[in-house]
Design a protein around this motif. Sequence first.
Motif, PDB file in Angstrom:
ATOM      1  N   CYS A  70     -73.061  39.841   7.721  1.00  0.00           N
ATOM      2  CA  CYS A  70     -73.021  41.262   7.390  1.00  0.00           C
ATOM      3  C   CYS A  70     -73.600  42.091   8.546  1.00  0.00           C
ATOM      4  CB  CYS A  70     -73.822  41.508   6.122  1.00  0.00           C
ATOM      5  SG  CYS A  70     -73.947  43.241   5.691  1.00  0.00           S
ATOM      6  N   GLU A  72     -74.610  45.110   8.291  1.00  0.00           N
ATOM      7  CA  GLU A  72     -75.639  46.019   7.777  1.00  0.00           C
ATOM      8  C   GLU A  72     -76.989  45.322   7.610  1.00  0.00           C
ATOM      9  OE1 GLU A  72     -75.339  49.299   7.176  1.00  0.00           O
ATOM     10  OE2 GLU A  72     -73.258  49.267   7.868  1.00  0.00           O
ATOM     11  N   CYS A  73     -76.973  44.183   6.907  1.00  0.00           N
ATOM     12  CA  CYS A  73     -78.249  43.542   6.583  1.00  0.00           C
ATOM     13  C   CYS A  73     -78.426  42.179   7.243  1.00  0.00           C
ATOM     14  CB  CYS A  73     -78.404  43.418   5.063  1.00  0.00           C
ATOM     15  SG  CYS A  73     -77.269  42.241   4.322  1.00  0.00           S
ATOM     16  N   CYS A  86     -70.439  42.054   1.284  1.00  0.00           N
ATOM     17  CA  CYS A  86     -71.785  41.503   1.204  1.00  0.00           C
ATOM     18  C   CYS A  86     -72.441  41.966  -0.099  1.00  0.00           C
ATOM     19  CB  CYS A  86     -72.572  41.975   2.416  1.00  0.00           C
ATOM     20  SG  CYS A  86     -74.291  41.473   2.381  1.00  0.00           S
ATOM     21  N   CYS A  88     -75.078  43.497  -0.315  1.00  0.00           N
ATOM     22  CA  CYS A  88     -75.656  44.821  -0.136  1.00  0.00           C
ATOM     23  C   CYS A  88     -74.607  45.912  -0.301  1.00  0.00           C
ATOM     24  CB  CYS A  88     -76.331  44.930   1.233  1.00  0.00           C
ATOM     25  SG  CYS A  88     -75.167  45.051   2.604  1.00  0.00           S
ATOM     26  N   SER A  90     -71.918  46.321   1.652  1.00  0.00           N
ATOM     27  CA  SER A  90     -71.201  46.600   2.898  1.00  0.00           C
ATOM     28  C   SER A  90     -69.957  45.708   3.023  1.00  0.00           C
ATOM     29  CB  SER A  90     -72.123  46.358   4.087  1.00  0.00           C
ATOM     30  OG  SER A  90     -71.366  46.372   5.271  1.00  0.00           O
TER      31      SER A  90
HETATM   32 ZN   LIG Z   1     -75.213  43.129   3.816  1.00  0.00          ZN
END
Ligand SMILES: [Zn+2]
Length: 113
Positions: A70, A72-73, A86, A88, A90
């Motif tokens: 991912c 983002e995270c 993901c 999260c 994203s």
């Molecule tokens: Zn993520």
Amino acid sequence: MHELGITQNIVAIVTEHAQGAKVQRVLLQIGKLSAIMPDAIRFCFDICSQGTVLEKAKLEILETPGLGKCCECGLEVPLEKPFGRCQCGSSQIDVIAGEELKIKEIEIEEVCV
Ligand SMILES: [Zn+2]
């Protein structure tokens, strides 16, 4: 069917590597996200290997699962397709494994000198 071209390539590479010796085993690594069908490769291999040093070679295929990361995270996400989402939320996922096509091993008949 693009597997035929891929298989012709593989046969050409292995033939060059073998330098005239008989090839006993070829191990391929095919990623699940590569859109290459292992069964189609097997089928094409039977055809393409005829009359070459690979004719009696055993073809083994190792399938590697898809894996993304991912953006983002940073979590690693298992992928069945070349895209995903993901935990999260994203959908910005980089594919880090599963798109490969590699010749992992080539086993050549030992020639006694
Ligand atoms: Zn993520």
